[in-house]
Design a protein around this motif. Structure first.
Motif, PDB file in Angstrom:
ATOM      1  N   ASN A  36       0.813  -1.209   0.000  1.00 26.83           N
ATOM      2  CA  ASN A  36       0.000   0.000   0.000  1.00 26.83           C
ATOM      3  C   ASN A  36       0.853   1.268   0.000  1.00 26.83           C
ATOM      4  N   GLU A  37       1.993   1.217   0.637  1.00 24.45           N
ATOM      5  CA  GLU A  37       2.918   2.362   0.596  1.00 24.45           C
ATOM      6  C   GLU A  37       3.413   2.594  -0.830  1.00 24.45           C
ATOM      7  N   MET A  38       3.686   1.497  -1.529  1.00 28.25           N
ATOM      8  CA  MET A  38       4.122   1.625  -2.926  1.00 28.25           C
ATOM      9  C   MET A  38       3.014   2.221  -3.789  1.00 28.25           C
ATOM     10  N   VAL A  39       1.787   1.760  -3.581  1.00 29.20           N
ATOM     11  CA  VAL A  39       0.649   2.300  -4.328  1.00 29.20           C
ATOM     12  C   VAL A  39       0.491   3.789  -4.019  1.00 29.20           C
ATOM     13  N   LYS A  40       0.624   4.146  -2.761  1.00 28.24           N
ATOM     14  CA  LYS A  40       0.505   5.554  -2.364  1.00 28.24           C
ATOM     15  C   LYS A  40       1.555   6.407  -3.071  1.00 28.24           C
ATOM     16  N   LEU A  65      -4.080   1.944   4.868  1.00 27.56           N
ATOM     17  CA  LEU A  65      -2.847   2.059   5.663  1.00 27.56           C
ATOM     18  C   LEU A  65      -3.159   2.296   7.142  1.00 27.56           C
ATOM     19  N   ASP A  66      -4.169   3.112   7.414  1.00 29.04           N
ATOM     20  CA  ASP A  66      -4.587   3.339   8.805  1.00 29.04           C
ATOM     21  C   ASP A  66      -5.070   2.041   9.436  1.00 29.04           C
ATOM     22  N   PHE A  67      -5.907   1.326   8.699  1.00 25.29           N
ATOM     23  CA  PHE A  67      -6.440   0.059   9.205  1.00 25.29           C
ATOM     24  C   PHE A  67      -5.314  -0.935   9.469  1.00 25.29           C
ATOM     25  N   ILE A  68      -4.392  -1.050   8.517  1.00 26.41           N
ATOM     26  CA  ILE A  68      -3.262  -1.969   8.675  1.00 26.41           C
ATOM     27  C   ILE A  68      -2.433  -1.576   9.892  1.00 26.41           C
ATOM     28  N   GLN A 112      -8.365  11.357  -6.137  1.00 22.91           N
ATOM     29  CA  GLN A 112      -8.598  11.655  -4.721  1.00 22.91           C
ATOM     30  C   GLN A 112      -9.224  10.469  -3.997  1.00 22.91           C
ATOM     31  N   GLU A 113     -10.213   9.826  -4.641  1.00 22.13           N
ATOM     32  CA  GLU A 113     -10.842   8.645  -4.034  1.00 22.13           C
ATOM     33  C   GLU A 113      -9.806   7.539  -3.821  1.00 22.13           C
ATOM     34  N   SER A 114      -8.974   7.341  -4.804  1.00 24.10           N
ATOM     35  CA  SER A 114      -7.941   6.307  -4.703  1.00 24.10           C
ATOM     36  C   SER A 114      -6.982   6.596  -3.561  1.00 24.10           C
ATOM     37  N   LYS A 115      -6.552   7.844  -3.462  1.00 29.33           N
ATOM     38  CA  LYS A 115      -5.638   8.228  -2.377  1.00 29.33           C
ATOM     39  C   LYS A 115      -6.287   8.035  -1.013  1.00 29.33           C
TER      40      LYS A 115
END
Length: 131
Positions: free
Chosen positions: A43-47, A83-86, A73-76
């Motif tokens: 997810n960090e890579m996607v971000k 990331l918060d959940f993880i 924006q929706e994707s971000k």
């Protein structure tokens, strides 16, 4: 005397079984933590990739076998929420690992004390036979 030895051996066996259960639980927690670390990295890579895009870029999300259009924006926001959940799940797993570690230490200490008691009983018995 034999009754004491048998009782201690039984207790040691029971405590050892509990310790083995704790060790199996720990293995599951460690595996879960590893999966969360992998998900976090992905997810960090996607971000980072999303941050490189222009604001008007088209973004698609794969849902089942269909690509669905999303705003950048929706994707971000979705990635941020994941990331918060993880992060929260990782904290929970870390707490479980810490708790399990403390339980294992307590069980190992308990087993060691009982083994020492058993050894002392056997030593005392052997000394009484030698007299």
């Amino acid at each position: 005397m034999a009754e004491q030895v048998q009782m201690l051996q039984s207790k040691i066996e029971d405590e050892s079984k509990v310790l083995q259960t704790l060790q199996r639980e720990m293995q599951k927690y460690v595996e879960g933590r590893q999966k969360l670390i992998e998900q976090s990295h992905e997810n960090e890579m996607v971000k980072k990739e999303l941050d490189l895009l222009e604001p008007e870029a088209k973004v698609y999300k794969l849902i089942a076998s269909v690509l669905v259009s999303q705003t950048l924006q929706e994707s971000k926001e979705n990635v941020s929420k994941r990331l918060d959940f993880i992060g929260k799940e990782f904290k929970k797993v870390e707490d479980l690992i810490k708790e399990n570690t403390n339980k294992q230490i307590a069980k190992k200490t308990s087993i060691q004390k009982m083994q020492e008691q058993l050894y002392q009983i056997v030593q005392a018995y052997q000394q009484s036979l030698n007299k």
